[in-house]
Design a protein around this motif. Structure first.
Motif, PDB file in Angstrom:
ATOM      1  N   PRO A 116       0.807  -1.225   0.000  1.00 38.18           N
ATOM      2  CA  PRO A 116       0.000   0.000   0.000  1.00 38.18           C
ATOM      3  C   PRO A 116       0.838   1.272   0.000  1.00 38.18           C
ATOM      4  O   PRO A 116       0.390   2.310  -0.494  1.00 38.18           O
ATOM      5  CB  PRO A 116      -0.819  -0.120   1.290  1.00 38.18           C
ATOM      6  CG  PRO A 116      -0.903  -1.590   1.541  1.00 38.18           C
ATOM      7  CD  PRO A 116       0.417  -2.153   1.082  1.00 38.18           C
ATOM      8  N   LEU A 119       1.303   2.958  -3.495  1.00 38.17           N
ATOM      9  CA  LEU A 119       0.089   3.267  -4.226  1.00 38.17           C
ATOM     10  C   LEU A 119       0.296   4.385  -5.249  1.00 38.17           C
ATOM     11  O   LEU A 119      -0.326   4.390  -6.312  1.00 38.17           O
ATOM     12  CB  LEU A 119      -1.023   3.651  -3.247  1.00 38.17           C
ATOM     13  CG  LEU A 119      -2.455   3.637  -3.783  1.00 38.17           C
ATOM     14  CD1 LEU A 119      -2.852   2.231  -4.223  1.00 38.17           C
ATOM     15  CD2 LEU A 119      -3.424   4.160  -2.719  1.00 38.17           C
ATOM     16  N   GLN A 124      -4.061   7.043 -10.485  1.00 40.06           N
ATOM     17  CA  GLN A 124      -4.992   7.453  -9.449  1.00 40.06           C
ATOM     18  C   GLN A 124      -6.419   7.214  -9.927  1.00 40.06           C
ATOM     19  O   GLN A 124      -6.859   7.776 -10.932  1.00 40.06           O
ATOM     20  CB  GLN A 124      -4.786   8.930  -9.109  1.00 40.06           C
ATOM     21  CG  GLN A 124      -5.603   9.399  -7.909  1.00 40.06           C
ATOM     22  CD  GLN A 124      -5.260  10.826  -7.506  1.00 40.06           C
ATOM     23  OE1 GLN A 124      -4.424  11.475  -8.129  1.00 40.06           O
ATOM     24  NE2 GLN A 124      -5.912  11.311  -6.464  1.00 40.06           N
ATOM     25  N   TYR A 128      -9.671   0.626  -6.057  1.00 40.74           N
ATOM     26  CA  TYR A 128      -8.588  -0.310  -6.351  1.00 40.74           C
ATOM     27  C   TYR A 128      -9.033  -1.737  -6.042  1.00 40.74           C
ATOM     28  O   TYR A 128      -9.829  -1.974  -5.122  1.00 40.74           O
ATOM     29  CB  TYR A 128      -7.347   0.028  -5.525  1.00 40.74           C
ATOM     30  CG  TYR A 128      -6.767   1.380  -5.830  1.00 40.74           C
ATOM     31  CD1 TYR A 128      -5.758   1.538  -6.781  1.00 40.74           C
ATOM     32  CD2 TYR A 128      -7.240   2.522  -5.185  1.00 40.74           C
ATOM     33  CE1 TYR A 128      -5.241   2.787  -7.078  1.00 40.74           C
ATOM     34  CE2 TYR A 128      -6.728   3.774  -5.473  1.00 40.74           C
ATOM     35  CZ  TYR A 128      -5.721   3.906  -6.412  1.00 40.74           C
ATOM     36  OH  TYR A 128      -5.210   5.154  -6.707  1.00 40.74           O
ATOM     37  N   THR A 146      -9.175   2.887  -0.428  1.00 37.07           N
ATOM     38  CA  THR A 146      -8.002   3.014   0.443  1.00 37.07           C
ATOM     39  C   THR A 146      -7.404   1.631   0.710  1.00 37.07           C
ATOM     40  O   THR A 146      -7.694   1.012   1.740  1.00 37.07           O
ATOM     41  CB  THR A 146      -8.381   3.691   1.770  1.00 37.07           C
ATOM     42  OG1 THR A 146      -9.454   2.942   2.381  1.00 37.07           O
ATOM     43  CG2 THR A 146      -8.827   5.130   1.526  1.00 37.07           C
ATOM     44  N   PRO A 147      -6.593   1.119  -0.202  1.00 38.91           N
ATOM     45  CA  PRO A 147      -6.036  -0.225  -0.039  1.00 38.91           C
ATOM     46  C   PRO A 147      -5.168  -0.343   1.218  1.00 38.91           C
ATOM     47  O   PRO A 147      -4.408   0.565   1.558  1.00 38.91           O
ATOM     48  CB  PRO A 147      -5.182  -0.407  -1.297  1.00 38.91           C
ATOM     49  CG  PRO A 147      -5.747   0.554  -2.285  1.00 38.91           C
ATOM     50  CD  PRO A 147      -6.199   1.729  -1.478  1.00 38.91           C
ATOM     51  N   ILE A 156      -2.256  -5.049  -5.385  1.00 44.38           N
ATOM     52  CA  ILE A 156      -3.116  -3.871  -5.517  1.00 44.38           C
ATOM     53  C   ILE A 156      -3.058  -3.409  -6.969  1.00 44.38           C
ATOM     54  O   ILE A 156      -1.967  -3.219  -7.533  1.00 44.38           O
ATOM     55  CB  ILE A 156      -2.652  -2.737  -4.582  1.00 44.38           C
ATOM     56  CG1 ILE A 156      -2.607  -3.234  -3.139  1.00 44.38           C
ATOM     57  CG2 ILE A 156      -3.580  -1.539  -4.703  1.00 44.38           C
ATOM     58  CD1 ILE A 156      -1.943  -2.257  -2.177  1.00 44.38           C
TER      59      ILE A 156
END
Length: 267
Positions: A116, A119, A124, A128, A146-147, A156
Motif C-alpha cells: 500500500p 500506491l 490514481q 482499487y 483506500t487499499p 493492488i
C-alpha cells in the motif's frame, strides 16, 4: 505411454463444470495413451507407479490443497518426473509475482504493486482491486478506495472499467482459439472471439515471455477504456478451457494439437 491425469472431478466451479471437460478430454486422449485419473491430493503417492508423465488438468485452485501440491511438486522435481505443464512456468504456476515483474518490465498488464505504501506508482482511480498475493479464482478479492494489507502479501491494482474480458488459448506456442465475455458482469458467459493480428501479437508476447516448451496456456486480458488490451492473468498450471463452448471442428483441432504436444513432450 501411460499417463497419470490429475483432476478433481468434484470441484464445484462457479458457472462451469470442470468434470465435463476432463471427461471429454480423457475420452479422446485414451485413443492415443493409456490413462489413469487421480485427485490432486493423491498425485504424489502415485508418482512411482510406472507412468511416463503426469498431466495436470482441472485440479482446482492449488490454494485449497497447497501443502499437498508443494509436496508433489518437490517430489516430482527431485525424481525428475515429467509433468505437463512443465514445472518451469513463470505465470500462475509460480504465484502472482509475475504481475509485478511484468509491470516493472513495461509489459501491457494491469499495473500492480504489492505494498500500500507504493500506491502512488499506480494510476490514481476512485477504486482499487486488492487480493491476496497467494490467492486464486478471485478468492479474497475486494474493491476499496483506500487499499491496506501487509507489504508483500497483497496485490493492488487500479480497478479498470473495461469493455470486456477475452482469453487466448495456446498449446505450446501455437494459438488455438479465443473466447470473450461481452458482458463484464457475466464473465463465464463466453462467446467465440475473432482476434486481430494485434490481439495475437499481444497474447504471443506473454507466451514467449513464459518460455514453456510444451503445455497448455491461457492468456486472460481485458479491453481497457483506451482500447488497448491489458493482461489480467497468465494461466499456465491448470487453465480451464471452456471446450464445451466450441464447435466440434475446433474441439477436434485442439485435441489434435494436445495429442501432438504430448507425443513431442514424451519423445
Amino acid at each position: 505411454m501411460p499417463l497419470l491425469f490429475v483432476t478433481d472431478l468434484a470441484y464445484p466451479a462457479r458457472g462451469r463444470r470442470y468434470c465435463d471437460e476432463d471427461i471429454f478430454l480423457t475420452s479422446r486422449l485414451r485413443e492415443h495413451f493409456a490413462l489413469a485419473l487421480c485427485h490432486p491430493r493423491d498425485a504424489q503417492a502415485l508418482l512411482g507407479s510406472g507412468f511416463d508423465a503426469v498431466v495436470v488438468r482441472n485440479s482446482g485452485p492449488v490454494l485449497h490443497y497447497q501443502e499437498a501440491y508443494d509436496s508433489f511438486r518437490a517430489a516430482a522435481l527431485a525424481a525428475g518426473t515429467r509433468v505437463y505443464n512443465p514445472l518451469t512456468g513463470r505465470g500462475d504456476m509460480a504465484g502472482k509475482q509475475y504481475l509485478l515483474d511484468l509491470t516493472a518490465a513495461g509489459y501491457p498488464v494491469i499495473p500492480t504493486v504489492d505494498d500500500p505504501a507504493r500506491l502512488a506508482e499506480l494510476p490514481q482511480v476512485p477504486s482499487y482491486a486488492v487480493k491476496p498475493k497467494q490467492g486464486a479464482d478471485s478468492i479474497g478479492l475486494t474493491f476499496t478506495a483506500t487499499p491496506t494489507g501487509p507489504a508483500g502479501e497483497v496485490l493492488i491494482q487500479p480497478r479498470v472499467d473495461f469493455a470486456y474480458e477475452v482469453s487466448f488459448y495456446f498449446v505450446d506456442d501455437a494459438f488455438q482459439y479465443a473466447l470473450y465475455a461481452p458482458d463484464p458482469a457475466r464473465r463465464w458467459e463466453l462467446r467465440p472471439y475473432a482476434p486481430t493480428a494485434a490481439d495475437l501479437a499481444f497474447a504471443r508476447a506473454f507466451i514467449e515471455w513464459n518460455t514453456l516448451g510444451h503445455g497448455i496456456q491461457r492468456v486472460d486480458a481485458c479491453r481497457a477504456p483506451s482500447g488497448e488490451l491489458l493482461l489480467v492473468e497468465l494461466e499456465d498450471l491448470n487453465p480451464y478451457l471452456s471446450l464445451d463452448l466450441l464447435p466440434a471442428e475446433t474441439q477436434d483441432a485442439f485435441v489434435t494439437a494436445l495429442t501432438r504436444s504430448l507425443h513431442s513432450f514424451l519423445s
